[in-house]
Scaffold this motif. Structure first.
Motif, PDB file in Angstrom:
ATOM      1  N   HIS A  15       9.269  -6.227 -10.228  1.00 46.84           N
ATOM      2  CA  HIS A  15       9.192  -5.810 -11.629  1.00 46.84           C
ATOM      3  C   HIS A  15       7.784  -5.460 -12.092  1.00 46.84           C
ATOM      4  CE1 HIS A  15      13.049  -7.949 -11.433  1.00 46.84           C
ATOM      5  NE2 HIS A  15      13.418  -7.069 -12.356  1.00 46.84           N
ATOM      6  N   ARG A  16       6.873  -5.275 -11.157  1.00 49.00           N
ATOM      7  CA  ARG A  16       5.497  -4.995 -11.580  1.00 49.00           C
ATOM      8  C   ARG A  16       5.385  -3.601 -12.174  1.00 49.00           C
ATOM      9  NH1 ARG A  16       2.798  -4.990  -5.637  1.00 49.00           N
ATOM     10  NH2 ARG A  16       3.695  -3.042  -4.942  1.00 49.00           N
ATOM     11  N   THR A  17       4.441  -3.475 -13.094  1.00 46.87           N
ATOM     12  CA  THR A  17       4.196  -2.199 -13.756  1.00 46.87           C
ATOM     13  C   THR A  17       2.929  -1.531 -13.243  1.00 46.87           C
ATOM     14  OG1 THR A  17       3.008  -3.306 -15.554  1.00 46.87           O
ATOM     15  CG2 THR A  17       5.379  -2.938 -15.856  1.00 46.87           C
ATOM     16  N   ARG A  18       2.178  -2.247 -12.438  1.00 41.96           N
ATOM     17  CA  ARG A  18       0.947  -1.730 -11.857  1.00 41.96           C
ATOM     18  C   ARG A  18       0.991  -1.983 -10.359  1.00 41.96           C
ATOM     19  NH1 ARG A  18       0.479  -0.170 -16.549  1.00 41.96           N
ATOM     20  NH2 ARG A  18      -1.185  -0.664 -17.971  1.00 41.96           N
ATOM     21  N   GLY A  19       0.102  -1.374  -9.633  1.00 39.58           N
ATOM     22  CA  GLY A  19       0.061  -1.595  -8.199  1.00 39.58           C
ATOM     23  C   GLY A  19      -1.321  -2.030  -7.740  1.00 39.58           C
ATOM     24  N   HIS A  21      -4.804  -3.433  -6.573  1.00 36.80           N
ATOM     25  CA  HIS A  21      -5.777  -4.378  -7.133  1.00 36.80           C
ATOM     26  C   HIS A  21      -5.544  -4.647  -8.624  1.00 36.80           C
ATOM     27  CE1 HIS A  21      -8.106  -4.741  -3.534  1.00 36.80           C
ATOM     28  NE2 HIS A  21      -8.209  -3.420  -3.428  1.00 36.80           N
ATOM     29  N   GLU A  22      -5.050  -3.653  -9.330  1.00 31.70           N
ATOM     30  CA  GLU A  22      -4.799  -3.850 -10.762  1.00 31.70           C
ATOM     31  C   GLU A  22      -3.714  -4.912 -10.980  1.00 31.70           C
ATOM     32  OE1 GLU A  22      -4.154  -1.223 -14.802  1.00 31.70           O
ATOM     33  OE2 GLU A  22      -3.753  -0.294 -12.868  1.00 31.70           O
ATOM     34  N   LEU A  26      -4.387  -8.429 -12.924  1.00 30.15           N
ATOM     35  CA  LEU A  26      -3.581  -8.872 -14.068  1.00 30.15           C
ATOM     36  C   LEU A  26      -2.937 -10.228 -13.807  1.00 30.15           C
ATOM     37  CD1 LEU A  26      -2.046  -5.448 -15.075  1.00 30.15           C
ATOM     38  CD2 LEU A  26      -3.709  -6.806 -16.379  1.00 30.15           C
ATOM     39  N   ARG A  27      -2.518 -10.485 -12.563  1.00 31.67           N
ATOM     40  CA  ARG A  27      -1.943 -11.795 -12.227  1.00 31.67           C
ATOM     41  C   ARG A  27      -3.005 -12.873 -12.363  1.00 31.67           C
ATOM     42  NH1 ARG A  27       2.008 -13.502 -13.509  1.00 31.67           N
ATOM     43  NH2 ARG A  27       2.662 -11.370 -13.223  1.00 31.67           N
ATOM     44  N   LEU A  28      -4.231 -12.590 -11.926  1.00 31.81           N
ATOM     45  CA  LEU A  28      -5.310 -13.572 -12.054  1.00 31.81           C
ATOM     46  C   LEU A  28      -5.700 -13.786 -13.515  1.00 31.81           C
ATOM     47  CD1 LEU A  28      -7.538 -12.567  -9.010  1.00 31.81           C
ATOM     48  CD2 LEU A  28      -6.079 -14.582  -9.228  1.00 31.81           C
TER      49      LEU A  28
END
Length: 109
Positions: A15-19, A21-22, A26-28
């Motif tokens: 379900h991620r909206t980015r791929g 390193h981004e 965002l997770r960090l």
């Protein structure tokens, strides 16, 4: 626990909206958000904000601390498929160092 961390990682990946390193960044960045929520819960449990009074319980603080732990473990899983082993090894090092009064050294530290 790790099977559930893997499942959460898989769900977030689907379900991620980015791929790339981004997505990892965002997770960090979710970690300080969760820490902020824990901080707000502590302030609320103590009634430290006179405008809000006692707005949280210590059970809210517990839940926020669990959110921090889950978020950190999922982020670790994003970094490595060996998150289980990486965490176990690190916990062993921290435990040995702490329980030995800081006198144990590890060549990998």
């Amino acid at each position: 626990m790790w099977d559930r961390i893997d499942a959460l990682y898989a769900w977030l990946t689907a379900h991620r909206t980015r791929g790339g390193h981004e997505d990892l960044l965002l997770r960090l960045l979710k970690l300080p958000e969760e820490v902020g929520e824990a901080t707000a819960a502590v302030i609320g449990a103590l009634g430290h904000n006179p405008r809000k009074g006692v707005s949280h319980t210590w059970q809210d603080v517990e839940a926020e601390l669990c959110d921090i732990a889950v978020t950190a473990l999922v982020a670790l899983r994003m970094l490595t498929p060996d998150a289980r082993d990486v965490f176990a090894h690190h916990l062993d090092r921290v435990t040995r160092r702490s329980l030995a009064g800081g006198t144990v050294t590890d060549a990998t530290e």
